[in-house]
Design a protein around this motif. Sequence first.
Motif, PDB file in Angstrom:
ATOM      1  N   SER A 154     -17.014  -0.838  -0.909  1.00  0.00           N
ATOM      2  CA  SER A 154     -17.269  -0.226   0.385  1.00  0.00           C
ATOM      3  C   SER A 154     -18.675  -0.587   0.886  1.00  0.00           C
ATOM      4  CB  SER A 154     -17.050   1.291   0.284  1.00  0.00           C
ATOM      5  OG  SER A 154     -17.156   1.880   1.544  1.00  0.00           O
ATOM      6  N   ARG A 210     -21.380   9.397  -6.599  1.00  0.00           N
ATOM      7  CA  ARG A 210     -20.145  10.142  -6.355  1.00  0.00           C
ATOM      8  C   ARG A 210     -19.545  10.551  -7.710  1.00  0.00           C
ATOM      9  NH1 ARG A 210     -15.210   7.375  -2.951  1.00  0.00           N
ATOM     10  NH2 ARG A 210     -13.923   9.219  -2.717  1.00  0.00           N
ATOM     11  N   HIS A 248     -13.646 -10.081  -1.328  1.00  0.00           N
ATOM     12  CA  HIS A 248     -12.599 -10.377  -2.301  1.00  0.00           C
ATOM     13  C   HIS A 248     -11.469  -9.401  -2.068  1.00  0.00           C
ATOM     14  CE1 HIS A 248     -10.421 -10.085  -6.148  1.00  0.00           C
ATOM     15  NE2 HIS A 248     -10.783 -11.339  -6.339  1.00  0.00           N
ATOM     16  N   ASN A 249     -10.260  -9.954  -2.006  1.00  0.00           N
ATOM     17  CA  ASN A 249      -9.091  -9.116  -1.782  1.00  0.00           C
ATOM     18  C   ASN A 249      -8.339  -8.942  -3.100  1.00  0.00           C
ATOM     19  OD1 ASN A 249      -6.620  -8.034  -1.073  1.00  0.00           O
ATOM     20  ND2 ASN A 249      -6.527  -9.171   0.869  1.00  0.00           N
ATOM     21  N   LEU A 250      -8.284  -7.720  -3.573  1.00  0.00           N
ATOM     22  CA  LEU A 250      -7.646  -7.456  -4.874  1.00  0.00           C
ATOM     23  C   LEU A 250      -6.161  -7.810  -4.882  1.00  0.00           C
ATOM     24  CD1 LEU A 250      -9.362  -4.042  -5.583  1.00  0.00           C
ATOM     25  CD2 LEU A 250      -9.570  -6.095  -6.992  1.00  0.00           C
ATOM     26  N   ASP A 260     -15.475  -6.389  -1.687  1.00  0.00           N
ATOM     27  CA  ASP A 260     -14.594  -5.525  -0.897  1.00  0.00           C
ATOM     28  C   ASP A 260     -13.747  -6.441  -0.017  1.00  0.00           C
ATOM     29  OD1 ASP A 260     -14.674  -2.293  -0.243  1.00  0.00           O
ATOM     30  OD2 ASP A 260     -13.799  -3.478   1.379  1.00  0.00           O
ATOM     31  N   ILE A 261     -12.622  -5.927   0.407  1.00  0.00           N
ATOM     32  CA  ILE A 261     -11.759  -6.689   1.328  1.00  0.00           C
ATOM     33  C   ILE A 261     -12.419  -6.801   2.699  1.00  0.00           C
ATOM     34  CG2 ILE A 261     -10.509  -4.625   2.094  1.00  0.00           C
ATOM     35  CD1 ILE A 261      -7.981  -6.147   2.311  1.00  0.00           C
ATOM     36  N   TYR A 292       0.855  -1.187   0.000  1.00  0.00           N
ATOM     37  CA  TYR A 292       0.000   0.000   0.000  1.00  0.00           C
ATOM     38  C   TYR A 292       0.895   1.243   0.000  1.00  0.00           C
ATOM     39  CZ  TYR A 292      -4.465  -2.405   0.589  1.00  0.00           C
ATOM     40  OH  TYR A 292      -5.583  -3.165   0.367  1.00  0.00           O
ATOM     41  N   GLU A 325     -22.115   2.914  -4.373  1.00  0.00           N
ATOM     42  CA  GLU A 325     -21.851   2.887  -5.813  1.00  0.00           C
ATOM     43  C   GLU A 325     -22.703   1.813  -6.512  1.00  0.00           C
ATOM     44  OE1 GLU A 325     -17.469   3.288  -7.345  1.00  0.00           O
ATOM     45  OE2 GLU A 325     -18.023   1.182  -7.237  1.00  0.00           O
ATOM     46  N   VAL A 372     -14.578   5.796   2.563  1.00  0.00           N
ATOM     47  CA  VAL A 372     -15.363   6.983   2.183  1.00  0.00           C
ATOM     48  C   VAL A 372     -16.034   6.712   0.837  1.00  0.00           C
ATOM     49  CG1 VAL A 372     -15.210   9.431   1.640  1.00  0.00           C
ATOM     50  CG2 VAL A 372     -13.544   8.384   3.193  1.00  0.00           C
ATOM     51  N   THR A 373     -17.313   6.970   0.767  1.00  0.00           N
ATOM     52  CA  THR A 373     -18.022   6.770  -0.493  1.00  0.00           C
ATOM     53  C   THR A 373     -19.294   7.617  -0.495  1.00  0.00           C
ATOM     54  OG1 THR A 373     -18.862   5.083  -2.011  1.00  0.00           O
ATOM     55  CG2 THR A 373     -19.280   4.696   0.326  1.00  0.00           C
ATOM     56  N   SER A 404      -8.770   0.251   5.613  1.00  0.00           N
ATOM     57  CA  SER A 404      -9.613   0.201   4.421  1.00  0.00           C
ATOM     58  C   SER A 404     -10.490   1.457   4.410  1.00  0.00           C
ATOM     59  CB  SER A 404     -10.457  -1.077   4.392  1.00  0.00           C
ATOM     60  OG  SER A 404     -11.347  -1.107   5.456  1.00  0.00           O
ATOM     61  N   VAL A 405      -9.928   2.510   3.904  1.00  0.00           N
ATOM     62  CA  VAL A 405     -10.626   3.807   3.882  1.00  0.00           C
ATOM     63  C   VAL A 405     -11.915   3.615   3.095  1.00  0.00           C
ATOM     64  CG1 VAL A 405     -10.391   6.220   3.255  1.00  0.00           C
ATOM     65  CG2 VAL A 405      -8.366   4.822   3.628  1.00  0.00           C
ATOM     66  N   ARG A 433     -13.206   2.253  -8.372  1.00  0.00           N
ATOM     67  CA  ARG A 433     -13.013   3.697  -8.237  1.00  0.00           C
ATOM     68  C   ARG A 433     -12.518   4.031  -6.827  1.00  0.00           C
ATOM     69  NH1 ARG A 433     -18.240   6.065  -8.939  1.00  0.00           N
ATOM     70  NH2 ARG A 433     -17.297   7.975  -9.707  1.00  0.00           N
ATOM     71  N   ASN A 434     -11.473   4.841  -6.786  1.00  0.00           N
ATOM     72  CA  ASN A 434     -10.932   5.310  -5.504  1.00  0.00           C
ATOM     73  C   ASN A 434     -10.429   4.180  -4.614  1.00  0.00           C
ATOM     74  OD1 ASN A 434     -11.789   8.111  -6.106  1.00  0.00           O
ATOM     75  ND2 ASN A 434     -13.818   7.198  -5.989  1.00  0.00           N
ATOM     76  N   GLY A 449     -14.001  -3.186  -4.618  1.00  0.00           N
ATOM     77  CA  GLY A 449     -13.784  -2.159  -3.589  1.00  0.00           C
ATOM     78  C   GLY A 449     -15.040  -1.311  -3.463  1.00  0.00           C
TER      79      GLY A 449
END
Length: 291
Positions: A127, A97, A215-217, A154-155, A46, A131, A92-93, A89-90, A232-233, A125
Amino acid sequence: MAVSLTPRDGVESPGASLGRNELEKLEIELLLEGIYRHYGFDFRSYAYSSLRRRLWKRIEAERLESVSALQNAVLHDPEVMERLLRDLSVNVTAMFRDPTFYVAFRNQVVPLLRTYPFIRIWHAGCSTGEEVFSMAILLTEEGLYDRCRIYATDINDILLRQAKQRIFPLERMQEYTDNYIKAGGKRSFSEYYTAMYEGALFSAALLKNAVFSQHNLVTDGSFAEFNVILCRNVLIYFDKSLQGKVHGLFYDSLSTFGVLCLGSKESLKFSRYEHCYEELNTREKIYRKVV
Ligand SMILES: C[S@@+](CC[C@H](N)C(=O)[O-])C[C@H]1O[C@@H](n2cnc3c(N)ncnc32)[C@H](O)[C@@H]1O
């Protein structure tokens, strides 16, 4: 006689002793390695400065004094790990958006999707799902939702559980309504939810063709072939090598002529996959796989 060893005093080390910053970097590497080996979450690639900021936020919140102390706490207490995971794991969404992205999607991607009998979409991802709801609304209004299957991953499983509840804060509905209008929404936004004391409960119909799963990218592979991938983001938090790896995953997971949507601060520029895509919309970071 007591011997006092500082790192320079004869300890066999590959180089000279480390300065304060390098030492902290080493501690962070050890912490991330420990998290990966003990819990399987891989934050090793990261982007460093934002990662460091978030680690210190958790160190202070836990009233600890160093990265090494956090390592000790995290490895022995899964609850500390859970809290740290939330920080790292930020999430914000927002619904709709960057509304101009949705305008571009309606105008440039929807006509392509109309030619497909069945459409698979991956929100990587995602969140807490805002989205996903936005896309489900858009596809419903374009008469395409019944042909779609949305995979939202998302993770962080806690966020996914929240998404499935379909409840969002009432106080954000004004902002979301404004976004929806700017995004070219065709109805009244309030048609999609029921206001309750606790929040706005969104219609179950919006999730009827959606599947949420963890799912972990970084560590998980491709799991299907998609016509559209939105991520996105998320990549902004990864370093260049990890971004490259994830671009490989997306390339492998997209069908030919599939569409990749990135966030406004992200791009395919300088990635080795840059030339495998044509830009459908440069400003909105919408790409189409061509080779
Ligand atoms: C800032 S949010 C973006 C949410 C949404 N895509 C948007 O643009 O509004 C970033 C999300 O990426 C997720 N994430 C971070 N690392 C990840 C990884 N390795 N695999 C999958 N998701 C990850 C986080 O849990 C978080 O929910």
